[in-house]
Design a protein around this motif. Structure first.
Motif, PDB file in Angstrom:
ATOM      1  N   LYS A   1      27.704  46.194  87.088  1.00  0.00           N
ATOM      2  CA  LYS A   1      26.991  47.414  86.684  1.00  0.00           C
ATOM      3  C   LYS A   1      25.805  47.390  88.021  1.00  0.00           C
ATOM      4  O   LYS A   1      25.017  48.671  87.851  1.00  0.00           O
ATOM      5  CB  LYS A   1      26.143  47.139  85.476  1.00  0.00           C
ATOM      6  CG  LYS A   1      25.044  46.095  85.488  1.00  0.00           C
ATOM      7  CD  LYS A   1      24.759  45.887  84.042  1.00  0.00           C
ATOM      8  CE  LYS A   1      23.781  44.842  83.780  1.00  0.00           C
ATOM      9  NZ  LYS A   1      23.128  44.589  82.482  1.00  0.00           N
ATOM     10  N   ARG A   2      25.659  46.528  88.674  1.00  0.00           N
ATOM     11  CA  ARG A   2      24.779  46.723  89.723  1.00  0.00           C
ATOM     12  C   ARG A   2      25.170  46.723  91.305  1.00  0.00           C
ATOM     13  O   ARG A   2      24.775  46.725  92.256  1.00  0.00           O
ATOM     14  CB  ARG A   2      23.690  45.377  89.802  1.00  0.00           C
ATOM     15  CG  ARG A   2      22.653  45.420  88.566  1.00  0.00           C
ATOM     16  CD  ARG A   2      21.743  44.503  88.653  1.00  0.00           C
ATOM     17  NE  ARG A   2      20.604  44.723  89.924  1.00  0.00           N
ATOM     18  CZ  ARG A   2      19.759  43.794  89.980  1.00  0.00           C
ATOM     19  NH1 ARG A   2      19.638  42.765  89.462  1.00  0.00           N
ATOM     20  NH2 ARG A   2      18.909  44.260  91.199  1.00  0.00           N
ATOM     21  N   GLN A   3      26.692  46.783  91.296  1.00  0.00           N
ATOM     22  CA  GLN A   3      27.418  46.948  92.588  1.00  0.00           C
ATOM     23  C   GLN A   3      27.157  48.279  93.271  1.00  0.00           C
ATOM     24  O   GLN A   3      27.153  49.523  92.436  1.00  0.00           O
ATOM     25  CB  GLN A   3      28.885  46.417  92.410  1.00  0.00           C
ATOM     26  CG  GLN A   3      29.019  45.218  91.881  1.00  0.00           C
ATOM     27  CD  GLN A   3      30.456  44.751  91.726  1.00  0.00           C
ATOM     28  OE1 GLN A   3      31.471  45.659  91.870  1.00  0.00           O
ATOM     29  NE2 GLN A   3      30.627  43.527  91.351  1.00  0.00           N
ATOM     30  N   ASP A   4      27.044  48.295  94.330  1.00  0.00           N
ATOM     31  CA  ASP A   4      26.740  49.564  95.338  1.00  0.00           C
ATOM     32  C   ASP A   4      27.658  49.565  96.306  1.00  0.00           C
ATOM     33  O   ASP A   4      27.813  48.984  97.344  1.00  0.00           O
ATOM     34  CB  ASP A   4      25.340  49.365  96.088  1.00  0.00           C
ATOM     35  CG  ASP A   4      24.997  50.603  96.894  1.00  0.00           C
ATOM     36  OD1 ASP A   4      25.957  51.604  96.551  1.00  0.00           O
ATOM     37  OD2 ASP A   4      24.234  50.692  97.647  1.00  0.00           O
ATOM     38  N   PRO A   5      28.864  50.226  95.885  1.00  0.00           N
ATOM     39  CA  PRO A   5      30.154  50.372  96.838  1.00  0.00           C
ATOM     40  C   PRO A   5      29.915  51.247  98.125  1.00  0.00           C
ATOM     41  O   PRO A   5      30.597  51.116  99.053  1.00  0.00           O
ATOM     42  CB  PRO A   5      31.361  51.054  95.943  1.00  0.00           C
ATOM     43  CG  PRO A   5      30.372  51.816  94.899  1.00  0.00           C
ATOM     44  CD  PRO A   5      29.211  50.911  94.632  1.00  0.00           C
ATOM     45  N   ASP A   6      28.728  51.905  98.044  1.00  0.00           N
ATOM     46  CA  ASP A   6      28.339  52.891  99.040  1.00  0.00           C
ATOM     47  C   ASP A   6      27.370  52.401 100.118  1.00  0.00           C
ATOM     48  O   ASP A   6      26.747  53.061 100.860  1.00  0.00           O
ATOM     49  CB  ASP A   6      27.750  54.135  98.792  1.00  0.00           C
ATOM     50  CG  ASP A   6      28.886  55.042  98.013  1.00  0.00           C
ATOM     51  OD1 ASP A   6      30.206  54.869  98.497  1.00  0.00           O
ATOM     52  OD2 ASP A   6      28.495  55.536  96.931  1.00  0.00           O
TER      53      ASP A   6
ATOM     54  N   ARG B   1      45.225  51.123  91.172  1.00  0.00           N
ATOM     55  CA  ARG B   1      45.846  50.259  90.186  1.00  0.00           C
ATOM     56  C   ARG B   1      45.118  48.689  90.225  1.00  0.00           C
ATOM     57  O   ARG B   1      45.431  48.004  89.343  1.00  0.00           O
ATOM     58  CB  ARG B   1      47.331  49.888  90.295  1.00  0.00           C
ATOM     59  CG  ARG B   1      48.153  51.364  90.232  1.00  0.00           C
ATOM     60  CD  ARG B   1      49.616  50.851  90.241  1.00  0.00           C
ATOM     61  NE  ARG B   1      50.057  50.025  89.039  1.00  0.00           N
ATOM     62  CZ  ARG B   1      51.360  49.720  88.785  1.00  0.00           C
ATOM     63  NH1 ARG B   1      52.473  50.292  89.756  1.00  0.00           N
ATOM     64  NH2 ARG B   1      51.617  48.908  87.905  1.00  0.00           N
ATOM     65  N   ASN B   2      44.370  48.360  91.427  1.00  0.00           N
ATOM     66  CA  ASN B   2      43.740  47.251  91.299  1.00  0.00           C
ATOM     67  C   ASN B   2      42.285  47.487  91.650  1.00  0.00           C
ATOM     68  O   ASN B   2      41.726  46.660  92.368  1.00  0.00           O
ATOM     69  CB  ASN B   2      44.355  46.395  92.991  1.00  0.00           C
ATOM     70  CG  ASN B   2      45.623  46.078  92.611  1.00  0.00           C
ATOM     71  OD1 ASN B   2      45.961  44.789  92.167  1.00  0.00           O
ATOM     72  ND2 ASN B   2      46.720  46.849  93.000  1.00  0.00           N
ATOM     73  N   GLY B   3      41.779  48.288  90.630  1.00  0.00           N
ATOM     74  CA  GLY B   3      40.420  48.605  90.509  1.00  0.00           C
ATOM     75  C   GLY B   3      39.509  49.344  91.242  1.00  0.00           C
ATOM     76  O   GLY B   3      38.380  49.715  90.878  1.00  0.00           O
ATOM     77  N   GLY B   4      40.356  50.056  92.444  1.00  0.00           N
ATOM     78  CA  GLY B   4      39.819  51.286  92.880  1.00  0.00           C
ATOM     79  C   GLY B   4      38.914  50.890  93.807  1.00  0.00           C
ATOM     80  O   GLY B   4      38.373  52.033  94.641  1.00  0.00           O
ATOM     81  N   ARG B   5      38.599  49.843  94.339  1.00  0.00           N
ATOM     82  CA  ARG B   5      37.560  49.485  95.362  1.00  0.00           C
ATOM     83  C   ARG B   5      38.370  48.794  96.521  1.00  0.00           C
ATOM     84  O   ARG B   5      38.863  47.771  96.510  1.00  0.00           O
ATOM     85  CB  ARG B   5      36.364  48.663  94.691  1.00  0.00           C
ATOM     86  CG  ARG B   5      35.346  48.219  95.957  1.00  0.00           C
ATOM     87  CD  ARG B   5      34.179  47.299  95.451  1.00  0.00           C
ATOM     88  NE  ARG B   5      35.001  45.952  95.219  1.00  0.00           N
ATOM     89  CZ  ARG B   5      34.388  45.198  94.136  1.00  0.00           C
ATOM     90  NH1 ARG B   5      33.593  45.674  93.251  1.00  0.00           N
ATOM     91  NH2 ARG B   5      34.985  44.209  93.902  1.00  0.00           N
ATOM     92  N   SER B   6      38.250  49.405  97.472  1.00  0.00           N
ATOM     93  CA  SER B   6      38.988  48.906  99.015  1.00  0.00           C
ATOM     94  C   SER B   6      38.005  49.204 100.032  1.00  0.00           C
ATOM     95  O   SER B   6      38.354  50.007 100.849  1.00  0.00           O
ATOM     96  CB  SER B   6      40.366  49.554  98.948  1.00  0.00           C
ATOM     97  OG  SER B   6      40.947  48.957 100.265  1.00  0.00           O
ATOM     98  N   GLU B   7      37.072  48.825  99.932  1.00  0.00           N
ATOM     99  CA  GLU B   7      35.745  49.246 101.241  1.00  0.00           C
ATOM    100  C   GLU B   7      36.394  48.837 102.732  1.00  0.00           C
ATOM    101  O   GLU B   7      36.437  49.614 103.253  1.00  0.00           O
ATOM    102  CB  GLU B   7      34.723  48.537 100.731  1.00  0.00           C
ATOM    103  CG  GLU B   7      33.494  48.960 101.693  1.00  0.00           C
ATOM    104  CD  GLU B   7      32.329  48.002 101.245  1.00  0.00           C
ATOM    105  OE1 GLU B   7      31.322  48.051 102.085  1.00  0.00           O
ATOM    106  OE2 GLU B   7      32.092  47.666 100.098  1.00  0.00           O
ATOM    107  N   GLY B   8      36.836  47.636 102.799  1.00  0.00           N
ATOM    108  CA  GLY B   8      37.014  47.264 103.884  1.00  0.00           C
ATOM    109  C   GLY B   8      38.462  47.861 104.413  1.00  0.00           C
ATOM    110  O   GLY B   8      38.581  48.137 105.588  1.00  0.00           O
TER     111      GLY B   8
END
Length: 228
Positions: A92-97, A218-225
């Motif tokens: 809840k505190r993660q900032d993907p941007d 399908r694996n969480g939607g976060r692929s920042e790198g």
């Protein structure tokens, strides 16, 4: 999160609610290692590695094996390191941007890759007899990457993303267009079947990117790198 990660003191939510691994000293080194691995498994970098190997050795098998093996190893390593880095922060505190400066640097490095690819293709074409179909396929692939970036830009605008999300795509889009134009101008004359092979390159990139997006969702939607 495991007990070790829960023991890390996070900034108070009233001071900084959303956090990125870069903001946490204990997570920063893990994130940066994942960031470097992610550069090796970006689509532009994989294509550049294949083009360099092709230029140096002239082997089609090696030019395919090198980027594929590099991508697989770097992808696994980047996902592992980034996941461990994000484990330090409650969801809840993660900032993907966050980490805007690192996103910009990633865009610059990824943008350099298409230019390296263009240089390698032009050098190979001018030094050894190469089928015009190969050049056409490379141009089509470049157009495919450009289409992907345009789609990403449109999606970012629709979702009202900030400049840290839009800026890197603009940089890569400009670089891909420039590289494709360089290859088109200096890569030799087109044959009758060149448009078909260019279309094949375009479709290949779009298919690969679609499979990548499906995997990410399908694996969480976060692929920042690994975001292309």
């Amino acid at each position: 999160m495991n007990d070790i990660h829960e023991a890390v003191a996070l900034p108070d939510a009233s001071v900084k609610r959303l956090l990125h691994p870069i903001d946490i000293p204990e997570a920063r080194s893990l994130y940066l290692r994942g960031w470097w691995f992610a550069r090796l498994c970006s689509l532009p970098m994989a294509v550049a590695i294949g083009a360099i190997v092709w230029t140096l050795g002239g082997s089609l098998l090696a030019s395919l094996a090198a980027p594929v093996s590099t991508f697989v190893i770097a992808f696994a390593a980047s996902r592992w390191h980034e996941a461990r880095a994000w484990d330090f922060i409650p969801r809840k505190r993660q900032d993907p941007d966050g980490a805007g400066s690192w996103r910009l640097l990633a865009a610059v490095l990824d943008a350099a890759a298409p230019l390296v690819t263009a240089a390698a293709v032009i050098l190979a074409v001018n030094n050894t007899p190469i089928s015009t179909g190969v050049v056409a396929y490379a141009i089509g692939s470049g157009i495919g990457v450009a289409v992907v970036q345009v789609a990403g830009l449109a999606l970012s605008v629709v979702r009202k993303r900030n400049s840290t999300s839009i800026g890197p795509r603009v940089i890569l889009l400009v670089a891909v267009i420039a590289a494709s134009l360089l290859v088109a101008v200096f890569g030799g004359a087109w044959a009758q079947n060149s448009p078909v092979l260019a279309a094949a390159g375009l479709v290949t990139v779009l298919l690969a990117q679609s499979l990548w997006w499906l995997f990410v969702q399908r694996n969480g939607g976060r692929s920042e790198g690994g975001e292309q």
